[in-house]
Motif scaffolding. Structure first.
Motif, PDB file in Angstrom:
ATOM      1  N   ALA A   1       0.698  -1.143   0.006  1.00 24.39           N
ATOM      2  CA  ALA A   1       0.028   0.086   0.102  1.00 24.39           C
ATOM      3  C   ALA A   1       1.000   1.221  -0.069  1.00 24.39           C
ATOM      4  CB  ALA A   1      -1.105   0.089   1.252  1.00 24.39           C
ATOM      5  N   GLU A   2       2.283   1.038   0.448  1.00 21.98           N
ATOM      6  CA  GLU A   2       2.881   2.272   0.519  1.00 21.98           C
ATOM      7  C   GLU A   2       3.797   2.524  -0.785  1.00 21.98           C
ATOM      8  OE1 GLU A   2       5.887   2.900   3.455  1.00 21.98           O
ATOM      9  OE2 GLU A   2       7.225   1.144   2.298  1.00 21.98           O
ATOM     10  N   GLY A   3       3.784   1.583  -1.404  1.00 25.43           N
ATOM     11  CA  GLY A   3       4.471   1.590  -2.784  1.00 25.43           C
ATOM     12  C   GLY A   3       5.831   0.714  -2.928  1.00 25.43           C
ATOM     13  N   SER A   4       6.072   0.061  -1.919  1.00 21.10           N
ATOM     14  CA  SER A   4       7.086  -0.656  -1.817  1.00 21.10           C
ATOM     15  C   SER A   4       6.787  -2.041  -2.584  1.00 21.10           C
ATOM     16  CB  SER A   4       7.568  -1.142  -0.489  1.00 21.10           C
ATOM     17  OG  SER A   4       8.049  -0.019   0.069  1.00 21.10           O
ATOM     18  N   GLU A   5       7.959  -2.985  -3.014  1.00 18.94           N
ATOM     19  CA  GLU A   5       7.722  -4.034  -3.903  1.00 18.94           C
ATOM     20  C   GLU A   5       7.666  -5.128  -2.623  1.00 18.94           C
ATOM     21  OE1 GLU A   5       9.564  -6.482  -7.526  1.00 18.94           O
ATOM     22  OE2 GLU A   5       9.821  -4.438  -7.384  1.00 18.94           O
ATOM     23  N   VAL A   6       7.056  -6.113  -2.719  1.00 17.52           N
ATOM     24  CA  VAL A   6       6.857  -7.142  -1.756  1.00 17.52           C
ATOM     25  C   VAL A   6       7.280  -8.490  -2.184  1.00 17.52           C
ATOM     26  CG1 VAL A   6       5.772  -8.482   0.060  1.00 17.52           C
ATOM     27  CG2 VAL A   6       5.455  -5.998  -0.234  1.00 17.52           C
ATOM     28  N   LEU A   7       8.295  -9.337  -1.669  1.00 16.90           N
ATOM     29  CA  LEU A   7       8.322 -10.574  -1.915  1.00 16.90           C
ATOM     30  C   LEU A   7       7.594 -11.573  -0.775  1.00 16.90           C
ATOM     31  CD1 LEU A   7       9.481 -12.873  -3.720  1.00 16.90           C
ATOM     32  CD2 LEU A   7      11.700 -12.726  -2.382  1.00 16.90           C
ATOM     33  N   ALA A   8       6.867 -12.324  -0.748  1.00 16.66           N
ATOM     34  CA  ALA A   8       6.296 -13.004   0.151  1.00 16.66           C
ATOM     35  C   ALA A   8       6.953 -14.344   0.261  1.00 16.66           C
ATOM     36  CB  ALA A   8       4.716 -13.388   0.049  1.00 16.66           C
ATOM     37  N   ILE A   9       7.528 -14.600   1.287  1.00 21.40           N
ATOM     38  CA  ILE A   9       8.235 -15.848   1.451  1.00 21.40           C
ATOM     39  C   ILE A   9       7.733 -16.759   2.537  1.00 21.40           C
ATOM     40  CG2 ILE A   9      10.566 -16.974   1.899  1.00 21.40           C
ATOM     41  CD1 ILE A   9      11.988 -14.438   1.004  1.00 21.40           C
ATOM     42  N   ALA A  10       7.423 -18.098   2.350  1.00 21.70           N
ATOM     43  CA  ALA A  10       6.894 -18.895   3.426  1.00 21.70           C
ATOM     44  C   ALA A  10       7.021 -20.433   2.472  1.00 21.70           C
ATOM     45  CB  ALA A  10       5.375 -18.535   3.234  1.00 21.70           C
ATOM     46  N   ARG A  11       6.833 -21.540   3.541  1.00 19.08           N
ATOM     47  CA  ARG A  11       6.897 -22.737   2.956  1.00 19.08           C
ATOM     48  C   ARG A  11       5.977 -23.446   1.800  1.00 19.08           C
ATOM     49  NH1 ARG A  11       8.329 -26.223   8.528  1.00 19.08           N
ATOM     50  NH2 ARG A  11       6.864 -24.442   9.450  1.00 19.08           N
TER      51      ARG A  11
ATOM     52  N   HIS B   1       2.110 -21.854  -0.206  1.00 19.33           N
ATOM     53  CA  HIS B   1       1.530 -20.771  -0.618  1.00 19.33           C
ATOM     54  C   HIS B   1       0.109 -20.870  -0.217  1.00 19.33           C
ATOM     55  CE1 HIS B   1      -0.959 -18.241  -3.419  1.00 19.33           C
ATOM     56  NE2 HIS B   1       0.137 -17.846  -3.794  1.00 19.33           N
ATOM     57  N   ALA B   2      -0.366 -19.697   0.020  1.00 19.54           N
ATOM     58  CA  ALA B   2      -1.684 -19.522   0.725  1.00 19.54           C
ATOM     59  C   ALA B   2      -2.358 -18.329  -0.106  1.00 19.54           C
ATOM     60  CB  ALA B   2      -1.894 -19.388   2.031  1.00 19.54           C
ATOM     61  N   PRO B   3      -4.003 -18.611  -0.216  1.00 17.89           N
ATOM     62  CA  PRO B   3      -4.613 -17.479  -0.803  1.00 17.89           C
ATOM     63  C   PRO B   3      -4.492 -16.064  -0.519  1.00 17.89           C
ATOM     64  CG  PRO B   3      -5.816 -19.521  -0.567  1.00 17.89           C
ATOM     65  CD  PRO B   3      -4.651 -19.735   0.274  1.00 17.89           C
ATOM     66  N   ARG B   4      -4.064 -16.009   0.795  1.00 17.17           N
ATOM     67  CA  ARG B   4      -4.082 -14.803   1.418  1.00 17.17           C
ATOM     68  C   ARG B   4      -2.974 -13.682   0.960  1.00 17.17           C
ATOM     69  NH1 ARG B   4      -3.082 -16.935   7.740  1.00 17.17           N
ATOM     70  NH2 ARG B   4      -5.005 -18.319   6.800  1.00 17.17           N
ATOM     71  N   VAL B   5      -2.044 -14.434   0.240  1.00 18.03           N
ATOM     72  CA  VAL B   5      -0.970 -13.665  -0.349  1.00 18.03           C
ATOM     73  C   VAL B   5      -0.863 -13.807  -1.958  1.00 18.03           C
ATOM     74  CG1 VAL B   5       0.612 -13.727   1.727  1.00 18.03           C
ATOM     75  CG2 VAL B   5       0.646 -15.608  -0.084  1.00 18.03           C
ATOM     76  N   ALA B   6      -2.075 -13.905  -2.393  1.00 17.38           N
ATOM     77  CA  ALA B   6      -2.213 -14.069  -3.691  1.00 17.38           C
ATOM     78  C   ALA B   6      -1.928 -12.837  -4.580  1.00 17.38           C
ATOM     79  CB  ALA B   6      -3.496 -14.497  -4.333  1.00 17.38           C
ATOM     80  N   ALA B   7      -2.154 -11.700  -3.917  1.00 15.33           N
ATOM     81  CA  ALA B   7      -1.814 -10.542  -4.535  1.00 15.33           C
ATOM     82  C   ALA B   7      -0.210 -10.304  -4.678  1.00 15.33           C
ATOM     83  CB  ALA B   7      -2.731  -9.459  -3.880  1.00 15.33           C
ATOM     84  N   HIS B   8       0.452 -11.068  -4.075  1.00 14.74           N
ATOM     85  CA  HIS B   8       1.924 -10.601  -3.785  1.00 14.74           C
ATOM     86  C   HIS B   8       2.838 -11.599  -4.436  1.00 14.74           C
ATOM     87  CE1 HIS B   8       0.666  -7.626  -0.845  1.00 14.74           C
ATOM     88  NE2 HIS B   8      -0.058  -8.852  -0.075  1.00 14.74           N
ATOM     89  N   ARG B   9       3.843 -11.100  -5.152  1.00 13.62           N
ATOM     90  CA  ARG B   9       5.044 -12.005  -5.696  1.00 13.62           C
ATOM     91  C   ARG B   9       5.384 -13.253  -4.500  1.00 13.62           C
ATOM     92  NH1 ARG B   9      10.034 -11.873  -7.469  1.00 13.62           N
ATOM     93  NH2 ARG B   9      10.454  -9.893  -6.395  1.00 13.62           N
ATOM     94  N   PHE B  10       5.344 -14.454  -4.751  1.00 11.90           N
ATOM     95  CA  PHE B  10       5.535 -15.215  -3.743  1.00 11.90           C
ATOM     96  C   PHE B  10       6.760 -16.347  -4.280  1.00 11.90           C
ATOM     97  CE2 PHE B  10       4.958 -19.746  -2.251  1.00 11.90           C
ATOM     98  CZ  PHE B  10       4.878 -19.534  -0.551  1.00 11.90           C
ATOM     99  N   ARG B  11       7.555 -16.651  -3.089  1.00  7.59           N
ATOM    100  CA  ARG B  11       8.727 -17.571  -3.321  1.00  7.59           C
ATOM    101  C   ARG B  11       8.478 -18.761  -1.974  1.00  7.59           C
ATOM    102  NH1 ARG B  11      14.038 -16.136  -6.021  1.00  7.59           N
ATOM    103  NH2 ARG B  11      15.228 -18.023  -5.898  1.00  7.59           N
ATOM    104  N   SER B  12       8.516 -19.780  -2.655  1.00  4.68           N
ATOM    105  CA  SER B  12       8.340 -20.851  -1.557  1.00  4.68           C
ATOM    106  C   SER B  12       9.795 -21.324  -1.039  1.00  4.68           C
ATOM    107  CB  SER B  12       7.788 -22.329  -2.166  1.00  4.68           C
ATOM    108  OG  SER B  12       7.596 -23.321  -1.393  1.00  4.68           O
TER     109      SER B  12
END
Length: 327
Positions: free
Chosen positions: A40-50, A52-63
């Motif tokens: 929301a503040e304009g930063s680029e987010v990489l979501a990292i977790a073991r 994937h889950a629907p709650r981070v579908a809007a973000h780039r994800f790396r397992s």
């Protein structure tokens, strides 16, 4: 300014530019909110977790299993992604108590030490790391930690690894010791998250039998806690330890009543009963937030009523509850 042991530290240095953020534990209760706030503040987010889950579908994800990876592997990922800030929002209970809370942080600190230009680290600790304090005490950052619960002990071990690395110059980072959270999309392991789900499915006439801790504790809205995370990402070389809470101890019974009111149910929906309360928290928790105000320009914005209404609006009766919850 001074750190946990009284050493002088340089002043706050905010940056107005967008960041590239890696959020570890992105699919968790705090992680999903942190990802959304930085986006929301304009930063680029990489979501990292073991997983994937629907709650981070809007973000780039790396397992990635951070605790199970090597420092070299993790360093390569962070360098490839040109990450400016790493937020560690992971936590674990039960069998993963040490794997997630301690081993992961040990791997992360080791990784950052390997990097030529390491990202800033924002590590989420817990106010429970301080352990029980005398009734009426406000918990300062210089309060000596003495936790008794295994979860709090594990989190303290991790926080100390980060603080030691900051003090010896290995990394630039901060530990936020955060109080229990309320608000939207709660952790279903939590007392109030699980209670909200149960209230969704209850007939008012039938009610719910509930064991309530005879305790007064500090709860902060998850949106306020995440605001502190975003602010801490932009503060370099300041005090490496900051407490986050609403600044007021509130009776658990009062908080239960606030949730029942938010649900639009009669007070008699809750039938208090005797029994054991499984809790990570002490009977009295009140956070001193003066350092957060001074360094981060941070203050809590949401009232308890607003937090409970947001919680109520974001839970469903058919959500699967864990076998055991914690107060």
């Amino acid at each position: 300014m001074a750190d946990e042991e009284g050493a002088a530290v340089p002043p706050l240095m905010p940056s107005p530019d967008p960041f590239r953020i890696a959020v570890l534990g992105a699919t968790g209760c705090m992680g999903q909110h942190i990802c959304a706030a930085f986006t929301a503040e304009g930063s680029e987010v990489l979501a990292i977790a073991r997983r994937h889950a629907p709650r981070v579908a809007a973000h780039r994800f790396r397992s990635l299993d951070v605790a199970g990876s090597t420092s070299e592997e993790l360093a390569r990922v962070l360098a490839e992604e040109n990450i400016d800030v790493v937020v560690n929002a992971t936590l674990g209970w039960g069998d993963e108590l040490n794997y997630t809370n301690v081993q992961l942080v040990e791997r992360l600190v080791g990784t950052l030490a390997l990097m030529r230009t390491p990202p800033r680290l924002v590590h989420l600790g817990t106010i429970h790391e301080y352990g029980p304090v005398p009734f009426g005490t406000s918990i300062h950052e210089d309060t000596a930690p003495a936790p008794t619960h295994p979860y709090a002990k594990a989190k303290l071990t991790a926080s100390r690894m980060v603080l030691d690395a900051v003090r010896n110059g290995t990394l630039d980072g901060v530990v936020l010791r955060v109080a229990n959270t309320l608000g939207p999309h709660p952790a279903l392991e939590s007392f109030f998250g699980s209670l909200a789900v149960r209230l969704r499915g209850v007939e008012a006439a039938a009610g719910i039998g509930l064991t309530i801790a005879d305790a007064q504790r500090d709860y902060v809205d998850v949106r306020d806690a995440v605001d502190a995370v975003v602010r801490a990402a932009r503060v370099t070389r300041a005090d490496p330890l900051v407490n986050i809470g609403c600044g007021q101890a509130m009776g658990v019974r009062r908080l239960v009543s606030e949730l029942v009111m938010a649900a639009g149910l009669p007070a008699e929906t809750i039938r208090e009963q005797r029994g054991e309360v499984h809790s990570r928290g002490a009977d009295w928790i009140q956070v001193d937030t003066s350092r957060a105000a001074r360094l981060l320009g941070w203050r809590p914005r949401f009232t308890i009523g607003e937090s409970m209404r947001a919680m109520w609006e974001t839970v469903d009766a058919d959500q699967s509850l864990p076998a055991r919850h914690f107060g």
